[in-house]
Design an enzyme around this catalytic site. Sequence first.
Site, PDB file in Angstrom:
ATOM      1  N   HIS A  87       0.844  -1.199   0.000  1.00 31.52           N
ATOM      2  CA  HIS A  87       0.000   0.000   0.000  1.00 31.52           C
ATOM      3  C   HIS A  87       0.884   1.256   0.000  1.00 31.52           C
ATOM      4  O   HIS A  87       0.616   2.224   0.714  1.00 31.52           O
ATOM      5  CB  HIS A  87      -0.926   0.019   1.219  1.00 31.52           C
ATOM      6  CG  HIS A  87      -2.120  -0.887   1.091  1.00 31.52           C
ATOM      7  ND1 HIS A  87      -3.102  -0.690   0.142  1.00 31.52           N
ATOM      8  CD2 HIS A  87      -2.475  -1.997   1.795  1.00 31.52           C
ATOM      9  CE1 HIS A  87      -4.017  -1.642   0.274  1.00 31.52           C
ATOM     10  NE2 HIS A  87      -3.649  -2.457   1.254  1.00 31.52           N
ATOM     11  N   ASP A 135      -0.223  -4.674   6.000  1.00 36.30           N
ATOM     12  CA  ASP A 135      -1.307  -5.522   5.494  1.00 36.30           C
ATOM     13  C   ASP A 135      -1.274  -5.626   3.971  1.00 36.30           C
ATOM     14  O   ASP A 135      -0.729  -4.767   3.279  1.00 36.30           O
ATOM     15  CB  ASP A 135      -2.660  -4.956   5.934  1.00 36.30           C
ATOM     16  CG  ASP A 135      -2.900  -3.556   5.387  1.00 36.30           C
ATOM     17  OD1 ASP A 135      -1.984  -2.714   5.495  1.00 36.30           O
ATOM     18  OD2 ASP A 135      -3.980  -3.292   4.838  1.00 36.30           O
ATOM     19  N   GLU A 136      -1.867  -6.686   3.476  1.00 38.58           N
ATOM     20  CA  GLU A 136      -2.160  -6.881   2.051  1.00 38.58           C
ATOM     21  C   GLU A 136      -0.957  -6.612   1.148  1.00 38.58           C
ATOM     22  O   GLU A 136      -1.050  -5.911   0.137  1.00 38.58           O
ATOM     23  CB  GLU A 136      -3.338  -6.001   1.630  1.00 38.58           C
ATOM     24  CG  GLU A 136      -4.642  -6.344   2.341  1.00 38.58           C
ATOM     25  CD  GLU A 136      -5.815  -5.504   1.879  1.00 38.58           C
ATOM     26  OE1 GLU A 136      -6.931  -6.056   1.774  1.00 38.58           O
ATOM     27  OE2 GLU A 136      -5.630  -4.293   1.620  1.00 38.58           O
ATOM     28  N   VAL A 137       0.188  -7.177   1.492  1.00 40.21           N
ATOM     29  CA  VAL A 137       1.374  -7.040   0.644  1.00 40.21           C
ATOM     30  C   VAL A 137       1.243  -8.014  -0.525  1.00 40.21           C
ATOM     31  O   VAL A 137       1.176  -9.223  -0.323  1.00 40.21           O
ATOM     32  CB  VAL A 137       2.658  -7.305   1.447  1.00 40.21           C
ATOM     33  CG1 VAL A 137       3.881  -7.209   0.549  1.00 40.21           C
ATOM     34  CG2 VAL A 137       2.765  -6.324   2.612  1.00 40.21           C
TER      35      VAL A 137
END
Length: 738
Positions: free
Chosen positions: A291, A354-356
């Site tokens: 992100h 998060d959400e790599v």
Amino acid sequence: MIPMKIIFKILFTLLITGFVIIYYLLNKKQSSTLLININNYHYEVDNYHFEYENNSILTNINVIPFPQFIDKKNSVLIISNGFRIISKQNPTEDLQLALRRYSKYISLLIGISVEINQKFLSSGNKLIIDCPLITSQNNTYPKLGEDESYTLNITKTGSYLYSLSLTGIIRGLSTFVQLIERNTSSERTYIPLVNITDRPRFMWRGLLLDVSRHWMPVSVIERTLNTMELSKFNVLHLHLSDDQGFRVESIEYNLLHDRKEFFTQKDIEYLVEYARQRRIRIIPEFDMPGHATSWFVGYPELASQPGPYQIATKWGVMKATMDPTKENTYIFLDKFLKEMTKLFPDPYFHIGGDEVDGSQWTQSPTIQQFINKHKLENNHGLQAYFNKRIQKLLKKYGKIMVGWEEILDEVHKNLMVDKDAIIQAWQHQQAIENAIIKGYRVIVSNGYYLDHLLLSRNHYKVDPIFRNDVRLLHEQQQSHILGGEACIWSEYVTPNSIDSRIWPRALAIVERFWSPSSIKDENFLYERLFRLNHLFDKMQTGVTHISSYKTQLQNLILDPKKKIYLLHPLAILADVSEPCGQPERSRTFKYSTNTSLTTFADVLQSESELIWKLEKLPINDESSYRNIFQTWSINHLRLKELFDSVEKTKNQEIWGQNIEQLSVNLAHIGQIGLRILDYNSKKILHRDKNNTMNSWTLSHWISHHKELLRQLEYQITEVRLAAVRPVLRLLNSIKIIP
């Protein structure tokens, strides 16, 4: 050294507090019968007029979150002209500021000016503040786990608020203002006689506010902090960077932040102080290593693949990721963190995590070679390596790392971050248990995502420790749960709609964090929740979702000649509609950061107060229901002129959703409601004797209308027609006799 006089005073107060708690516990069974009241409520909303009886515990103690211990007397204290707030100690600057805020709130609620002084009155028309240790509490920054307890006694001789800390005084003041009631017929203001001993259940009661996807200026943060103080939140988690924007000025790296919409460093200093005065901590979050597109626009050398990069305008998981294998990445982040940690005094610092996506790492031979050389096993190991490096940098600057649950994903124990890190669980219940078993402290956000626009009762049922009334963890493990955070992500939120997307539903969540887990009656919740929602407006906290509601609706009527007389039928439609949340809106694939969020769905309140009131009407109140359903059934005829415009296509673009069909659907719901009432009173299935429904079985007739109502509720994309709920309730009340 603390003077002996103060020590004796503290011991005496603690002794009295102990007696109050013991009295409460011993008399809980007997006094509960006195605390159950049947109150008649009377409402008028535009053309709607109805009454209902409500049965709930402590109905006239409308505080939210509800206190830990409360003993209510069957009497009230009248508040009249000359009401004063009196501090027993010389007030510090912080206490003076707090008393000024709350004197303003009280003045707005009771309609008379409130004085602050140290002159004692013989009458009961006063609130006495007693904080014997206040001299040592001035200008301190709030701490995790600090004393927030207070005792509030409302008696015939006056009101008395006691705490050992400034924070406890402020929490008690928020309770006091909520206790104030006004008799609309006599216009007299009063407060019930109560003894309250209160403290929070969890020490971390946070609200995450995303200012990256859509920018939220200082004014939004101010009014959010005002309402957080009144509802006993104590952490504002600011999500300051993401693929769509970097929102804090960096002097060290001046190509980082957005050129137009960002907080200057002076803004941050101001907001940190503004929050501190309200005893709220501000936790910054800079998302890394994923992100992170906004980092790479000015500094592409940080990325795992060469640029150029542009600020993202769509949502989702982006491929752009920091390169954890470059030593220059850590040199850059070291300077950046040194600068940012000076701005934010709180010891906790959120790194995201998060959400790599990881695809850039997988596609890079150099990065894969690094993984193999350092025996990191896979991309999860590489992220763990990055996390440990960042944690070391943060410790260098006196900070404790906070990260989303993914920072522990499939990581070998040798690669895990140090145990002082805090894990924020957001996706899976299992993540809470896994983190605790591994020895980490946890913040729970799973079940508390406000941007999904679930009803308050959905969040209220979620407990940080209990799920479905089952104790998930043993007592020692429970201590690892610090509390939780409500989250409002801003993909579909702007400064114009942010207030209605947070309030009042966040109140259900903060009660779950503050009050005993045994406080869980939904009817009782809603009575207090909607009341405080209106008090926010009346106390001029700055939130605008109620005061600006009609104006925003009127903006959807383009013809200036029709704005006035079409507003009322449009409001009738809007009052029984609710916006769908992030999952539903994302499926339309029509939104970006450049899309104007001023549609019908954006104007709507997140939860219909009117529908909640209708759902509480007695089933046998045929007259009230018939008036309401008749209004719905003919409302489309009144609103039809809005849809007959020659500029219908242009209007539709402004509205965003198909509100013409929504209006037609409301008429159908009204007709179904009238049909149900006809069956209840006349036992006929359809008014038209020739209609084939009259030949149906009752079971078939009920099933048909249930299915029809379900279709009408969600037929229009991005809007749910909440009017279905009270009609479905009536339908479900029909008993089929075999």
